[in-house]
Design an enzyme around this catalytic site. Structure first.
Site, PDB file in Angstrom:
ATOM      1  CG  PHE A 116      -1.838   1.238   1.223  1.00  0.00           C
ATOM      2  CD1 PHE A 116      -2.937   1.293   0.381  1.00  0.00           C
ATOM      3  CD2 PHE A 116      -1.574   2.327   2.037  1.00  0.00           C
ATOM      4  CE1 PHE A 116      -3.765   2.399   0.356  1.00  0.00           C
ATOM      5  CE2 PHE A 116      -2.399   3.442   2.027  1.00  0.00           C
ATOM      6  CZ  PHE A 116      -3.490   3.482   1.185  1.00  0.00           C
ATOM      7  CG  LEU A 224     -24.775  -6.365  14.091  1.00  0.00           C
ATOM      8  CD1 LEU A 224     -26.129  -6.718  14.722  1.00  0.00           C
ATOM      9  CD2 LEU A 224     -23.679  -6.321  15.142  1.00  0.00           C
ATOM     10  CG  ASP A 257     -16.418   2.328   2.275  1.00  0.00           C
ATOM     11  OD1 ASP A 257     -16.229   2.611   3.471  1.00  0.00           O
ATOM     12  OD2 ASP A 257     -15.515   1.942   1.521  1.00  0.00           O
TER      13      ASP A 257
END
Length: 328
Positions: A116, A224, A257
């Site tokens: 990354f 969840l 998101d």
């Protein structure tokens, strides 16, 4: 009122190697490692938490303001987001660094070699929110998602000083941050987003109990997974909303998101917390059924049909007047 979405903006470069990495590694020579692999394919995917959330909001008919740092290689990505109702005029463009990039190769056994590059993301700490607010108007919320840690702290502190309502979404940074960093990121938030594992990390690293956290935030939204979502507020009963059944579970990256986008969109429409969670779950299922975080196409008719089948006609009737998708 506008939504300011601050956080990471990145591209993912995903490759597949048909063999096994382990066949090319000599265990007692790893200190001299020098190998290369001929890959079969390359997929370049748009990503970054803030960009993903903005894409979802734009698909639901809102015009979110993207706040983050990129490189000069952002031009094509910018055009894509603008076509999906995202205001990119306040994105900081680095003069020296490329846009953040995740480069990953998977082999046939699902082993992974990845890197990354934070790049321009490290310049998010240079962004001041007030000039953005001067341009677009007082925000309904400022969501502060995973980003350069110094930038996250700066944005949170500015929200407190200027009285902007902020949404805490530290997400991936919880694994790297300590209590000293995490406590100021969530204290005073109107909404705190986390998944169930992250909720345990927050209590563990801050030293605050669940009750302590609820006394410091307005609403704690805990996703969840397949069990749906739970919404907690101090002194109130929890609200639990079931997930939307997927047609086919393909890839989960970016699901959180999308949920955040749907949740904030519904709050912007003036709907209840329960309806907000339902809209979030509805949008999230479109992501899990695709490869890539911004590859779904949202149809208004299909969205309402899935809403009715999962949550009932009353929920669909509440959402219908507000829903303005890019596709009929």
């Amino acid at each position: 009122m506008p939504l300011l979405i601050a956080g990471s903006i990145a591209t993912d470069h995903l490759m597949s190697f048909p063999g096994r990495f382990s066949d090319s590694l000599v265990v007692d020579q790893l200190d001299k490692l020098s190998v290369s692999f001929l890959v079969e394919d390359l997929e370049v995917r748009r990503g970054g938490c803030a960009a993903n959330i903005c894409f979802g909001l734009g698909n639901l008919g809102l015009r979110p303001v993207l706040v983050g740092a990129v490189g000069e290689d952002f031009a094509e990505y910018r055009s894509w987001l603008q076509r999906h109702n995202v205001d990119c005029d306040s994105v900081h463009v680095s003069q020296t660094r490329h846009t953040a990039r995740f480069v990953c190769t998977n082999d046939s056994s699902h082993a992974q070699i990845a890197s990354f590059y934070a790049g321009a993301m490290s310049e998010a700490r240079e962004i001041e929110l007030q000039p953005i607010v001067d341009r677009v108007g007082e925000p309904d919320y400022v969501l502060i998602g995973p980003d350069d840690p110094e930038g996250m702290l700066r944005h949170t502190d500015e929200c407190r000083q200027r009285g902007y309502k902020f949404v805490a979404d530290p997400s991936q940074q919880l694994a790297f941050g300590d209590g000293k960093m995490i406590r100021p990121l969530i204290d005073g938030a109107e909404i705190l987003f986390s998944n169930e594992y992250e909720a345990d990390l927050i209590t563990q690293k801050t030293g605050w109990s669940r009750e302590d956290i609820l006394s410091r935030v307005g609403t704690w939204v805990v996703t969840l997974g397949a069990a749906g979502v739970r919404i907690d507020r101090e002194g109130e009963e929890s609200i639990t909303v079931e997930a939307v059944p997927e047609i086919e579970k393909v890839e989960p990256t970016g699901v959180g998101d999308a949920f955040r986008a749907g949740f904030l969109a519904a709050l912007g429409w003036g709907l209840s917390l329960e309806r907000a969670a339902q809209v979030g779950c509805l949008l999230a299922v479109y992501v899990v059924e695709q490869v890539g975080t911004q590859e779904y196409v949202l149809s208004r008719a299909d969205f309402l049909e899935r809403c009715t089948s999962t949550y009932g006609a009353e929920a669909s009737a509440d959402i219908d007047p507000h829903l303005k998708t890019l596709h009929p």
